[in-house]
Design a protein around this motif. Structure first.
Motif, mmCIF file in Angstrom:
data_model
loop_
_atom_site.group_PDB
_atom_site.id
_atom_site.type_symbol
_atom_site.label_atom_id
_atom_site.label_comp_id
_atom_site.label_asym_id
_atom_site.label_seq_id
_atom_site.Cartn_x
_atom_site.Cartn_y
_atom_site.Cartn_z
ATOM 1 N N GLN A 134 21.879 2.725 -28.116
ATOM 2 C CA GLN A 134 21.554 2.215 -26.782
ATOM 3 C C GLN A 134 21.647 0.686 -26.786
ATOM 4 O OE1 GLN A 134 17.668 3.699 -26.048
ATOM 5 N NE2 GLN A 134 18.374 5.785 -25.713
ATOM 6 N N GLU A 135 21.868 0.187 -25.654
ATOM 7 C CA GLU A 135 21.939 -1.283 -25.571
ATOM 8 C C GLU A 135 20.520 -1.852 -25.714
ATOM 9 O OE1 GLU A 135 24.086 -2.840 -22.261
ATOM 10 O OE2 GLU A 135 25.543 -1.222 -22.347
ATOM 11 N N VAL A 136 20.403 -2.815 -26.539
ATOM 12 C CA VAL A 136 19.099 -3.429 -26.810
ATOM 13 C C VAL A 136 19.014 -4.779 -26.070
ATOM 14 C CG1 VAL A 136 17.566 -4.279 -28.609
ATOM 15 C CG2 VAL A 136 19.080 -2.330 -29.035
ATOM 16 N N ILE A 140 13.811 -8.374 -26.451
ATOM 17 C CA ILE A 140 13.040 -7.397 -27.218
ATOM 18 C C ILE A 140 13.468 -7.451 -28.680
ATOM 19 C CG2 ILE A 140 12.599 -4.940 -27.552
ATOM 20 C CD1 ILE A 140 12.721 -4.607 -24.593
ATOM 21 N N SER A 141 14.702 -7.658 -28.954
ATOM 22 C CA SER A 141 15.122 -7.719 -30.345
ATOM 23 C C SER A 141 14.543 -8.936 -31.034
ATOM 24 C CB SER A 141 16.645 -7.637 -30.425
ATOM 25 O OG SER A 141 17.243 -8.845 -30.469
ATOM 26 N N ARG A 142 14.368 -10.077 -30.364
ATOM 27 C CA ARG A 142 13.765 -11.277 -30.959
ATOM 28 C C ARG A 142 12.284 -11.054 -31.209
ATOM 29 N NH1 ARG A 142 15.976 -16.560 -27.893
ATOM 30 N NH2 ARG A 142 18.080 -16.422 -28.640
#
Length: 150
Positions: A134-136, A140-142
């Protein structure tokens, strides 16, 4: 050489002796069974047999018809015999096929009964397919990196 007219009539005399009377009786019996022949035909056939070899004897129409009728009769007997054998053979083949079909029908019915009486067999579930990435969201990833460090 002696010349006869086209139609010559000759007579035959039967004497009152036992031999002549027996011969006459035989001739009469023969002519009763062979209605298509005449006494003249019979005499000619006998004379041909006595004086000429078979290779040069004329074939009379009545002899041809009689021979053809005999051959037809023989062929009819042969055909009837063939039909009888053929239908008997085909009848046996048909009975054998019907017997085999009955056996197969019984076997199918038996297998159907056996399958319906057995508990359902275990079918392993299919493994879940790999989830598609899924596209992140970059924010949120940081934040996820900081959470991992904490």
């Amino acid at each position: 050489m002696f010349q006869w007219s086209k139609k010559v009539v000759k007579s035959i005399t039967f004497n009152p002796e036992i031999a002549d009377e027996s011969l006459l009786a035989q001739v009469e019996n023969y002519l009763e069974t062979q209605r298509d022949k005449t006494f003249s035909d019979l005499c000619k056939e006998a004379l041909w047999k006595v004086f000429l070899p078979e290779s040069v004897q004329p074939v009379s129409k009545t002899a041809d018809i009689t021979t053809i009728e005999q051959k037809i009769s023989e062929m009819q007997v042969q055909i009837a015999s063939f039909e009888e054998r053929f239908f008997a053979k085909e009848s046996r083949r048909l009975e054998a096929i019907e017997s085999q079909m009955l056996q197969l029908t019984q076997q199918v019915a038996k297998l159907t009964t056996m399958l319906s009486q057995q508990p359902p067999t275990y079918i392993p579930p299919q493994p879940d397919p790999e989830p598609e990435p899924q596209e992140v969201d970059p924010v949120i990833s940081r934040i996820g990196q900081f959470l991992d460090d904490f």
